[in-house]
Design a protein around this motif. Structure first.
Motif, mmCIF file in Angstrom:
data_model
loop_
_atom_site.group_PDB
_atom_site.id
_atom_site.type_symbol
_atom_site.label_atom_id
_atom_site.label_comp_id
_atom_site.label_asym_id
_atom_site.label_seq_id
_atom_site.Cartn_x
_atom_site.Cartn_y
_atom_site.Cartn_z
ATOM 1 N N PRO A 95 0.817 -1.212 0.000
ATOM 2 C CA PRO A 95 0.000 0.000 0.000
ATOM 3 C C PRO A 95 0.855 1.269 0.000
ATOM 4 N N LYS A 96 0.305 2.323 -0.559
ATOM 5 C CA LYS A 96 0.945 3.623 -0.576
ATOM 6 C C LYS A 96 0.548 4.395 0.669
ATOM 7 N N ARG A 97 1.515 5.044 1.322
ATOM 8 C CA ARG A 97 1.221 5.794 2.543
ATOM 9 C C ARG A 97 0.104 6.802 2.279
ATOM 10 N N GLY A 98 -0.877 6.791 3.163
ATOM 11 C CA GLY A 98 -1.983 7.709 3.051
ATOM 12 C C GLY A 98 -3.113 7.212 2.174
ATOM 13 N N HIS A 114 -10.266 0.205 5.412
ATOM 14 C CA HIS A 114 -10.362 -0.224 6.815
ATOM 15 C C HIS A 114 -9.171 -1.051 7.299
ATOM 16 N N SER A 115 -8.092 -1.120 6.506
ATOM 17 C CA SER A 115 -6.994 -2.017 6.872
ATOM 18 C C SER A 115 -6.242 -1.551 8.113
ATOM 19 N N ALA A 116 -6.083 -0.243 8.311
ATOM 20 C CA ALA A 116 -5.379 0.240 9.506
ATOM 21 C C ALA A 116 -6.224 0.043 10.754
ATOM 22 N N ALA A 117 -7.532 0.284 10.643
ATOM 23 C CA ALA A 117 -8.422 0.072 11.789
ATOM 24 C C ALA A 117 -8.503 -1.407 12.148
ATOM 25 N N MET A 118 -8.633 -2.270 11.124
ATOM 26 C CA MET A 118 -8.736 -3.703 11.387
ATOM 27 C C MET A 118 -7.429 -4.249 11.957
ATOM 28 N N THR A 119 -6.303 -3.777 11.440
ATOM 29 C CA THR A 119 -5.004 -4.209 11.965
ATOM 30 C C THR A 119 -4.837 -3.754 13.407
ATOM 31 N N SER A 120 -5.303 -2.562 13.719
ATOM 32 C CA SER A 120 -5.243 -2.064 15.104
ATOM 33 C C SER A 120 -6.077 -2.925 16.025
ATOM 34 N N GLY A 149 1.934 3.733 7.623
ATOM 35 C CA GLY A 149 1.024 3.797 6.482
ATOM 36 C C GLY A 149 -0.039 4.867 6.585
ATOM 37 N N VAL A 150 -0.495 5.149 7.803
ATOM 38 C CA VAL A 150 -1.509 6.181 7.991
ATOM 39 C C VAL A 150 -0.865 7.554 7.845
ATOM 40 N N GLU A 151 -1.505 8.405 7.088
ATOM 41 C CA GLU A 151 -1.032 9.774 6.931
ATOM 42 C C GLU A 151 -2.092 10.711 7.507
ATOM 43 N N PRO A 152 -1.917 11.177 8.737
ATOM 44 C CA PRO A 152 -2.924 12.057 9.331
ATOM 45 C C PRO A 152 -3.060 13.341 8.507
ATOM 46 N N ASP A 153 -4.273 13.908 8.460
ATOM 47 C CA ASP A 153 -4.407 15.200 7.797
ATOM 48 C C ASP A 153 -3.878 16.290 8.717
ATOM 49 N N GLU A 154 -4.022 17.519 8.323
ATOM 50 C CA GLU A 154 -3.449 18.629 9.083
ATOM 51 C C GLU A 154 -4.058 18.782 10.475
ATOM 52 N N ASN A 155 -5.208 18.133 10.689
ATOM 53 C CA ASN A 155 -5.854 18.191 12.002
ATOM 54 C C ASN A 155 -5.582 16.970 12.865
ATOM 55 N N GLY A 211 -8.547 8.584 10.401
ATOM 56 C CA GLY A 211 -9.536 7.742 9.732
ATOM 57 C C GLY A 211 -9.704 7.988 8.253
ATOM 58 N N ARG A 212 -8.925 8.904 7.692
ATOM 59 C CA ARG A 212 -9.045 9.212 6.267
ATOM 60 C C ARG A 212 -8.249 8.237 5.404
ATOM 61 N N SER A 213 -7.056 7.845 5.860
ATOM 62 C CA SER A 213 -6.150 7.039 5.025
ATOM 63 C C SER A 213 -6.759 5.713 4.599
ATOM 64 N N ASP A 214 -7.554 5.086 5.462
ATOM 65 C CA ASP A 214 -8.155 3.793 5.113
ATOM 66 C C ASP A 214 -9.685 3.870 5.070
ATOM 67 N N ARG A 215 -10.224 5.073 5.043
ATOM 68 C CA ARG A 215 -11.675 5.314 4.941
ATOM 69 C C ARG A 215 -12.466 4.699 6.095
ATOM 70 N N SER A 216 -11.865 4.583 7.255
ATOM 71 C CA SER A 216 -12.577 4.009 8.409
ATOM 72 C C SER A 216 -13.229 5.077 9.282
ATOM 73 N N ARG A 217 -13.079 6.327 8.918
ATOM 74 C CA ARG A 217 -13.762 7.465 9.552
ATOM 75 C C ARG A 217 -13.467 7.534 11.061
#
Length: 368
Positions: A61-64, A69-75, A108-114, A118-124
């Motif tokens: 996967p590409k960072r960000g 849901h892969s980051a949430a599920m892996t967590s 792999g997760v790239e947080p936004d400026e805030n 939940g944006r990187s893997d669309r898990s909200r």
């Protein structure tokens, strides 16, 4: 690095009732075997890139821009493995798998400026809360200094995002809670519980979380408790459920168990809502075929264990009997009802491990 010392007192029940001294019991061979099989199955699901999901994938996967849901599920899988003693800094094969999983999330997760995770893997916000809780629990257990540094930085931003999104203008009923996106103006108990547990875990790990924000969340959760109250605001019944939304929405064992555990995590061990929801669950235990069984069973097992006494004993028996009977030959569990089916076996198996792990005390968030 902050190291949490595991408390190896198997089933020395953490009871809220003064003077009770439950007899310690060993974890049964059946539970031990179920846990070992589940751990082995989860580790086998790990992909070369480090994430743990049901789907077969050798993709890098590409960072960000991660698989859905892969980051949430892996967590969630990492918390399940850690809850029975497999930490990312352990030299064992299981520990090394956990280390790869942790690195997948924080690299792999790239947080936004805030600080939104939940944006990187669309898990909200569901994923944001799950990832934030996992990161707080893994402080001091990263496999290397670079991962630890990145984890701490991401968690700091994630906590601030949770706090800011709680402050979005909301109605009186929804104030103090969270919903699907940081900008949501409404709230529900399912999303909110992940955020409040993440805040509580981050505070315990030494991050700056002003008490007022946890108190606001507690007030929101208590407004979701469906009971008639007297003129002083005290419940008129000693048994009631939590609903999906304040003053309305469905009342289920899963929403009730979520409310029970989250209030105790916030130190509300003797709140009327805790007593009443535990009594409700004593009479209305989870059934395997009902909606959101695995999600609710996790909260039920952990929340009732915190109550101690008959509540803990009944929940232990129900949880162990139900999960052992439902486990597949390969060591996994699979959801059987409704929307939970689409979440898959990694989801169900991770939550089953968390449900069976109440006597291990590895994860700090569940230590009283």
């Amino acid at each position: 690095m902050r190291i949490f010392r595991p408390i190896f007192i198997l089933l020395t029940t953490l009871t809220a009732a003064a003077g009770q001294s439950p007899k310690p019991e060993l974890i049964s061979p059946q539970v031990k075997n179920a846990v070992e099989k589940a751990v082995a199955w989860l580790v086998k699901q790990q992909k070369p890139a480090g994430f743990i999901v049901d789907e077969k994938s050798d993709a890098r996967p590409k960072r960000g821009d991660l698989p859905s849901h892969s980051a949430a599920m892996t967590s969630l899988a990492l918390m399940g493995l850690a809850s029975v003693g497999h930490m990312p800094d352990d030299p064992t094969p299981e520990g090394q798998a956990c280390g790869r999983a942790l690195k997948y999330v924080v690299e792999g997760v790239e947080p936004d400026e805030n600080g939104y995770l939940g944006r990187s893997d669309r898990s909200r916000m569901y994923g944001h809360g799950i990832m934030s809780l996992m990161m707080a629990e893994m402080i001091g257990h990263a496999p290397d200094e670079a991962t630890d540094k990145r984890l701490r930085s991401q968690l700091k931003g994630a906590v601030q995002l949770i706090i800011r999104s709680q402050q979005v203008p909301k109605s009186d009923a929804n104030r103090g809670g969270w919903r699907y996106e940081p900008s949501s103006s409404d709230s529900d108990i399912s999303v909110s519980v992940w955020q409040v547990m993440a805040l509580r875990a981050a505070k315990d790990a030494g991050f700056d979380v002003p008490t007022e924000y946890i108190n606001n969340a507690v007030a929101y959760i208590k407004r979701s408790y469906r009971v008639e109250r007297d003129a002083n605001g005290n419940p008129k019944s000693d048994s009631a459920a939590f609903s999906y939304e304040p003053y309305g929405g469905r009342q289920t064992f899963s929403t009730t168990a979520a409310g029970l555990l989250s209030l105790q995590v916030c130190g509300q061990y003797e709140a009327a809502e805790v007593h009443g929801s535990a009594n409700y669950l004593l009479k209305s235990p989870p059934e395997l075929n009902e909606p959101w069984f695995f999600y609710g069973c996790y909260y039920y097992a952990q929340g009732m264990y915190q109550r101690g006494g008959d509540h803990a004993a009944t929940a232990r028996q129900k949880t162990e009997q139900t999960l052992i009977a439902a486990q597949g030959n390969d060591g996994s569990w699979y959801p059987r009802n409704g929307n939970e089916k689409s979440a898959g076996a990694v989801y169900a198996t991770s939550l089953a491990l968390l449900s069976l792990s109440v006597h291990h005390h590895f994860l700090p968030i569940y230590q009283k």
